[in-house]
Design a protein around this motif. Structure first.
Motif, PDB file in Angstrom:
ATOM      1  N   SER B  32      -6.443  -5.115   9.582  1.00 35.66           N
ATOM      2  CA  SER B  32      -6.129  -6.113   8.548  1.00 35.66           C
ATOM      3  C   SER B  32      -6.341  -5.548   7.153  1.00 35.66           C
ATOM      4  CB  SER B  32      -7.025  -7.347   8.701  1.00 35.66           C
ATOM      5  OG  SER B  32      -6.529  -8.198   9.678  1.00 35.66           O
ATOM      6  N   VAL B  33      -7.426  -4.773   6.990  1.00 32.70           N
ATOM      7  CA  VAL B  33      -7.679  -4.161   5.686  1.00 32.70           C
ATOM      8  C   VAL B  33      -6.486  -3.282   5.314  1.00 32.70           C
ATOM      9  CG1 VAL B  33      -9.116  -2.518   4.407  1.00 32.70           C
ATOM     10  CG2 VAL B  33     -10.194  -4.245   5.855  1.00 32.70           C
ATOM     11  N   ARG B  34      -6.022  -2.509   6.300  1.00 35.03           N
ATOM     12  CA  ARG B  34      -4.871  -1.627   6.058  1.00 35.03           C
ATOM     13  C   ARG B  34      -3.636  -2.439   5.668  1.00 35.03           C
ATOM     14  NH1 ARG B  34      -1.913   0.764   4.061  1.00 35.03           N
ATOM     15  NH2 ARG B  34      -0.797   2.697   4.524  1.00 35.03           N
ATOM     16  N   VAL B  35      -3.402  -3.542   6.377  1.00 32.65           N
ATOM     17  CA  VAL B  35      -2.247  -4.389   6.043  1.00 32.65           C
ATOM     18  C   VAL B  35      -2.403  -4.954   4.629  1.00 32.65           C
ATOM     19  CG1 VAL B  35      -0.954  -6.478   6.650  1.00 32.65           C
ATOM     20  CG2 VAL B  35      -1.793  -4.980   8.458  1.00 32.65           C
ATOM     21  N   SER B  36      -3.657  -5.327   4.289  1.00 37.77           N
ATOM     22  CA  SER B  36      -3.887  -5.937   2.972  1.00 37.77           C
ATOM     23  C   SER B  36      -3.628  -4.943   1.839  1.00 37.77           C
ATOM     24  CB  SER B  36      -5.308  -6.493   2.879  1.00 37.77           C
ATOM     25  OG  SER B  36      -6.236  -5.455   2.670  1.00 37.77           O
ATOM     26  N   LEU B  37      -3.650  -3.645   2.161  1.00 39.07           N
ATOM     27  CA  LEU B  37      -3.397  -2.626   1.136  1.00 39.07           C
ATOM     28  C   LEU B  37      -1.957  -2.113   1.203  1.00 39.07           C
ATOM     29  CD1 LEU B  37      -6.742  -0.630   1.619  1.00 39.07           C
ATOM     30  CD2 LEU B  37      -6.234  -2.272  -0.191  1.00 39.07           C
ATOM     31  N   SER B  38      -1.118  -2.857   1.921  1.00 35.74           N
ATOM     32  CA  SER B  38       0.257  -2.391   2.103  1.00 35.74           C
ATOM     33  C   SER B  38       1.256  -3.327   1.420  1.00 35.74           C
ATOM     34  CB  SER B  38       0.587  -2.316   3.589  1.00 35.74           C
ATOM     35  OG  SER B  38       0.818  -3.624   4.081  1.00 35.74           O
ATOM     36  N   LYS B  39       2.505  -2.888   1.419  1.00 35.20           N
ATOM     37  CA  LYS B  39       3.562  -3.698   0.800  1.00 35.20           C
ATOM     38  C   LYS B  39       4.292  -4.572   1.819  1.00 35.20           C
ATOM     39  CE  LYS B  39       4.628  -0.872  -3.192  1.00 35.20           C
ATOM     40  NZ  LYS B  39       5.475   0.183  -3.740  1.00 35.20           N
ATOM     41  N   TRP B  40       3.719  -4.657   3.017  1.00 34.67           N
ATOM     42  CA  TRP B  40       4.392  -5.363   4.110  1.00 34.67           C
ATOM     43  C   TRP B  40       4.815  -6.777   3.714  1.00 34.67           C
ATOM     44  CZ3 TRP B  40       1.890  -5.644   9.677  1.00 34.67           C
ATOM     45  CH2 TRP B  40       2.776  -6.328  10.529  1.00 34.67           C
ATOM     46  N   LYS B  41       6.130  -6.973   3.704  1.00 30.51           N
ATOM     47  CA  LYS B  41       6.696  -8.282   3.423  1.00 30.51           C
ATOM     48  C   LYS B  41       7.955  -8.377   4.263  1.00 30.51           C
ATOM     49  CE  LYS B  41       8.966 -10.859  -0.266  1.00 30.51           C
ATOM     50  NZ  LYS B  41      10.327 -10.847   0.207  1.00 30.51           N
ATOM     51  N   GLY B 266      -1.239 -12.111   2.984  1.00 33.65           N
ATOM     52  CA  GLY B 266      -1.972 -12.896   3.987  1.00 33.65           C
ATOM     53  C   GLY B 266      -3.206 -12.146   4.467  1.00 33.65           C
ATOM     54  N   ALA B 267      -3.038 -10.842   4.739  1.00 37.75           N
ATOM     55  CA  ALA B 267      -4.173 -10.046   5.200  1.00 37.75           C
ATOM     56  C   ALA B 267      -5.263 -10.012   4.137  1.00 37.75           C
ATOM     57  CB  ALA B 267      -3.722  -8.638   5.550  1.00 37.75           C
ATOM     58  N   ALA B 268      -4.856  -9.933   2.855  1.00 37.91           N
ATOM     59  CA  ALA B 268      -5.842  -9.902   1.772  1.00 37.91           C
ATOM     60  C   ALA B 268      -6.667 -11.192   1.756  1.00 37.91           C
ATOM     61  CB  ALA B 268      -5.152  -9.678   0.431  1.00 37.91           C
ATOM     62  N   ILE B 269      -6.011 -12.339   1.967  1.00 38.07           N
ATOM     63  CA  ILE B 269      -6.760 -13.601   2.017  1.00 38.07           C
ATOM     64  C   ILE B 269      -7.752 -13.569   3.177  1.00 38.07           C
ATOM     65  CG2 ILE B 269      -6.612 -16.115   2.281  1.00 38.07           C
ATOM     66  CD1 ILE B 269      -3.783 -15.963   1.127  1.00 38.07           C
ATOM     67  N   GLY B 270      -7.286 -13.085   4.337  1.00 41.35           N
ATOM     68  CA  GLY B 270      -8.170 -12.992   5.499  1.00 41.35           C
ATOM     69  C   GLY B 270      -9.394 -12.139   5.211  1.00 41.35           C
ATOM     70  N   ILE B 271      -9.191 -11.023   4.542  1.00 40.00           N
ATOM     71  CA  ILE B 271     -10.316 -10.126   4.253  1.00 40.00           C
ATOM     72  C   ILE B 271     -11.267 -10.748   3.233  1.00 40.00           C
ATOM     73  CG2 ILE B 271     -10.946  -7.851   3.310  1.00 40.00           C
ATOM     74  CD1 ILE B 271      -9.774  -7.859   6.194  1.00 40.00           C
ATOM     75  N   LEU B 272     -10.713 -11.445   2.230  1.00 40.98           N
ATOM     76  CA  LEU B 272     -11.593 -12.114   1.264  1.00 40.98           C
ATOM     77  C   LEU B 272     -12.437 -13.194   1.945  1.00 40.98           C
ATOM     78  CD1 LEU B 272      -9.242 -12.433  -1.853  1.00 40.98           C
ATOM     79  CD2 LEU B 272     -11.244 -10.941  -1.580  1.00 40.98           C
ATOM     80  N   LEU B 273     -11.825 -13.907   2.883  1.00 44.04           N
ATOM     81  CA  LEU B 273     -12.583 -14.907   3.646  1.00 44.04           C
ATOM     82  C   LEU B 273     -13.696 -14.236   4.434  1.00 44.04           C
ATOM     83  CD1 LEU B 273     -10.066 -17.443   5.238  1.00 44.04           C
ATOM     84  CD2 LEU B 273     -12.106 -17.977   3.925  1.00 44.04           C
ATOM     85  N   LEU B 274     -13.349 -13.109   5.047  1.00 43.39           N
ATOM     86  CA  LEU B 274     -14.337 -12.378   5.844  1.00 43.39           C
ATOM     87  C   LEU B 274     -15.521 -11.949   4.975  1.00 43.39           C
ATOM     88  CD1 LEU B 274     -14.977 -10.956   8.630  1.00 43.39           C
ATOM     89  CD2 LEU B 274     -14.096  -8.899   7.546  1.00 43.39           C
ATOM     90  N   ILE B 275     -15.218 -11.437   3.787  1.00 46.09           N
ATOM     91  CA  ILE B 275     -16.301 -10.983   2.901  1.00 46.09           C
ATOM     92  C   ILE B 275     -17.198 -12.168   2.526  1.00 46.09           C
ATOM     93  CG2 ILE B 275     -16.815 -10.047   0.603  1.00 46.09           C
ATOM     94  CD1 ILE B 275     -14.206  -8.351   0.943  1.00 46.09           C
ATOM     95  N   SER B 276     -16.590 -13.317   2.201  1.00 48.06           N
ATOM     96  CA  SER B 276     -17.425 -14.447   1.791  1.00 48.06           C
ATOM     97  C   SER B 276     -18.291 -14.955   2.949  1.00 48.06           C
ATOM     98  CB  SER B 276     -16.576 -15.560   1.180  1.00 48.06           C
ATOM     99  OG  SER B 276     -15.575 -15.946   2.079  1.00 48.06           O
ATOM    100  N   VAL B 277     -17.763 -14.887   4.168  1.00 47.68           N
ATOM    101  CA  VAL B 277     -18.578 -15.296   5.318  1.00 47.68           C
ATOM    102  C   VAL B 277     -19.667 -14.257   5.592  1.00 47.68           C
ATOM    103  CG1 VAL B 277     -18.517 -15.577   7.828  1.00 47.68           C
ATOM    104  CG2 VAL B 277     -16.865 -16.783   6.416  1.00 47.68           C
ATOM    105  N   ALA B 278     -19.313 -12.972   5.474  1.00 52.23           N
ATOM    106  CA  ALA B 278     -20.276 -11.905   5.776  1.00 52.23           C
ATOM    107  C   ALA B 278     -21.488 -11.961   4.857  1.00 52.23           C
ATOM    108  CB  ALA B 278     -19.588 -10.543   5.656  1.00 52.23           C
TER     109      ALA B 278
END
Lengths: 273, 295
Positions: B32-41, B266-278
């Motif tokens: 997911s981190v990798r996807v969040s750093l990509s241009k995938w659309k 979308g992946a970036a939102i997921g990772i930000l959520l993960l960080i806030s929970v962690a």
């Protein structure tokens, strides 16, 4: 525990009963509305008791929801059984047969219980697609794997509380590891199994997120089907209430009959076993 | 010799589970981190490097700012409401009244139900329609002569999240009640009695003796409820659907990824959520496991 009644506390029944009314209001609406006949349905009388017991709403809700209720059972039973069995084995090894690194692995395992699933959602969907595990089988696999942390935690805490002498004695008698598990631990694990099975049953049954990303129209479990039914304008709200009860009934029955174990699973979720 | 056999066997037993969790949790997070750093659309995967642009875009995104505000309102009302209500219920049930078991089961039963069912029922209770179509709690208020309580519930942008939090409190306050009740029962009776002999009244006993002793329970409850509220998703979907005003990160993630096909974002939102929970959960796990080994 303090069971004798302290004098002068009877006034506490007033706030307690008021609170009880608050907790029961949604239940009342669900039940009373579900049993009203179509002729009786009117927004103005929504808080009145039904005049008789009519099953029209349930017939319609059942017609719409029974396929997804079936999907839910097909999904929940293997998911619950397998993740509980794995949890028991893992808990045994992690509590009683510590290998090097077990104490490092355990917190990593636990964290898996708390992660927001949005952070693994894209890989999960991609993975399931690439291995061709769509629909219910994929959902079962997800529930099994993401259930492992909590089932392992619960069994580990239980096995860790058992005296080490129990195992030493068996070892002296020449039992090997699997023998100890099968003949000594498994028979006394029943209470923990009940807790874990109930917990996994409830969370898999009530899950919406995995279901909505991994299943399509045909294999929706009940939560998704109910949400989509309620979202459509065509369905009367009294049918929705009947449908809600159908969706809630399995876990409610488990709670009514096995509530004590339900509570213990709940407290295990806050890490205290 | 049999010891070696046992060691191999027990590693064989746990390794599939451990491997599965490491792949499905940690490798997937990395993915997911990798996807969040990509241009995938779009529908086909595209891992072209995009740096932290998806994250920067999110913080400039007005919808995401609304999401953060909504999450804060929801968390505040839900966490404080559940803790205060749960504590009050536990104290009342701790008085040794007859029927304690009945009330305890009653306050706890909503937890057995899914957020979807809770949401569908509460959507009807909080129906905002007025005039001849007034229904739900508003209709009940008007029966009881409490018309001033009638309101538009979740359809107002400012109070909407608080209205939804009310349904969440209904569902989860039994949980905090159970935590506090277990905590209260673990406090030795002698402590209360000593305070009473010193002339403390009931209120003072709870304020100065019990509440401080229960602070580990309060901390647990804060963290568990806080992390639930960061992840809130199905309750809002069931009550409000996908409304902009009542949007939260979990819903935005789902929409932007699977409806909008902006996988990177979308992946970036997921990772930000993960960080806030962690941030909440990692210290909590460390603390709990450390006190466990000390015991």
């Amino acid at each position: 525990m303090n069971t004798n009644l302290r004098p002068g506390k009877y006034w506490l029944y007033i706030p307690l009963i008021l609170m009880a009314v608050f907790y029961l209001l949604p239940m009342y609406v669900m039940l009373a509305t579900g049993f009203k006949s179509f002729a009786e349905i009117d927004l103005k009388t929504m808080w009145n008791l039904p005049k008789g017991i009519a099953f029209d709403n349930y017939v319609e809700a059942w017609a719409r929801l029974s396929p997804s209720l079936k999907n839910s059972f097909i999904m929940v039973i293997p998911a619950t059984l397998i993740s509980s069995a794995l949890g028991s084995l893992n808990g045994f090894v992690l509590a009683k047969w510590k290998f090097r690194g077990a104490d490092v692995i355990f917190p990593f395992l636990l964290f898996g219980m708390f992660i927001p699933y949005q952070s693994i959602m894209i890989p999960l969907v991609q993975f399931m697609r690439s291995v061709g595990l769509g629909g219910i089988p994929g959902l079962i696999l997800a529930h099994i794997i993401y259930g492992i942390p909590i089932t392992t935690l619960t069994f580990r805490n239980y096995y860790a509380s058992l005296p080490q002498e129990l195992l030493e004695a068996a070892k002296m008698d020449g039992a090997d590891m699997l023998g100890i598990y099968r003949h000594i631990l498994l028979p006394i694990s029943l209470p923990s199994f009940v807790v874990v099975l109930i917990w996994q049953f409830t969370s898999a049954w009530n899950d919406f997120l995995f279901a909505v990303i991994l299943t399509g129209n045909e294999d929706w479990p009940i939560t998704v089907a109910l949400n989509n039914m309620a979202g459509s304008q065509i369905i009367a709200w009294n049918v929705q209430m009947a449908g809600s009860l159908l969706a809630a009934l399995p876990t409610l029955l488990v709670y009514i009959f096995l509530g004590r174990f339900f509570l213990r699973g709940l407290l295990a979720g806050s890490l205290k076993g | 010799m049999s010891k070696d056999k046992d060691r191999i066997l027990n590693i064989l037993l746990v390794s599939p589970s451990i491997l599965a969790v490491f792949i499905f949790v940690y490798a997937f997070i990395g993915w997911s981190v990798r996807v969040s750093l990509s241009k995938w659309k779009g529908l086909t995967a595209d891992y072209t490097w995009n740096g932290i642009n998806n994250y920067l875009d999110l913080f400039r995104d007005q919808r995401f700012q609304v999401d953060i505000r909504n999450t804060l309102i929801f968390t505040g009302v839900f966490v404080i409401g559940s803790i205060v209500l749960g504590f009050i219920l536990a104290v009342m049930l701790d008085q040794g009244l007859k029927g304690e078991g009945f009330f305890r089961s009653l306050f706890l039963f909503p937890m057995a139900i899914s957020f979807i069912v809770t949401g569908v029922v509460w959507r009807w209770l909080m129906n905002p329609a007025t005039g001849a179509r007034t229904s739900g709690l508003n209709l009940l208020f008007s029966y009881l002569g409490l018309d001033f309580l009638e309101n538009a519930w979740h359809t107002t942008p400012t109070w909407g999240m608080a209205a939804i939090a009310l349904a969440a409190i209904w569902q989860m306050s039994g949980y905090t009640m159970a935590l506090y009740l277990a905590g209260l029962r673990a406090i030795p009776v002698e402590l209360r009695e000593a305070a009473q002999i010193d002339g403390a009244n009931e209120l003072q006993v709870y304020r100065y003796i019990m509440l401080p002793l229960l602070s580990p329970v309060t901390l647990s409850a804060l963290i568990i409820l806080g992390h639930i509220s960061l992840k809130v998703f199905d309750l809002i979907i069931a009550i409000a659907g996908k409304q902009y005003a009542l949007d939260v990160p979990a819903i935005y993630m789902w929409q932007v990824t699977f409806d909008g096909l902006f996988y990177g974002k979308g992946a970036a939102i997921g990772i930000l959520l993960l960080i806030s929970v962690a941030v909440l959960i990692i210290p909590y796990i460390r603390f709990t496991l450390r006190t466990e080994t000390e015991q």
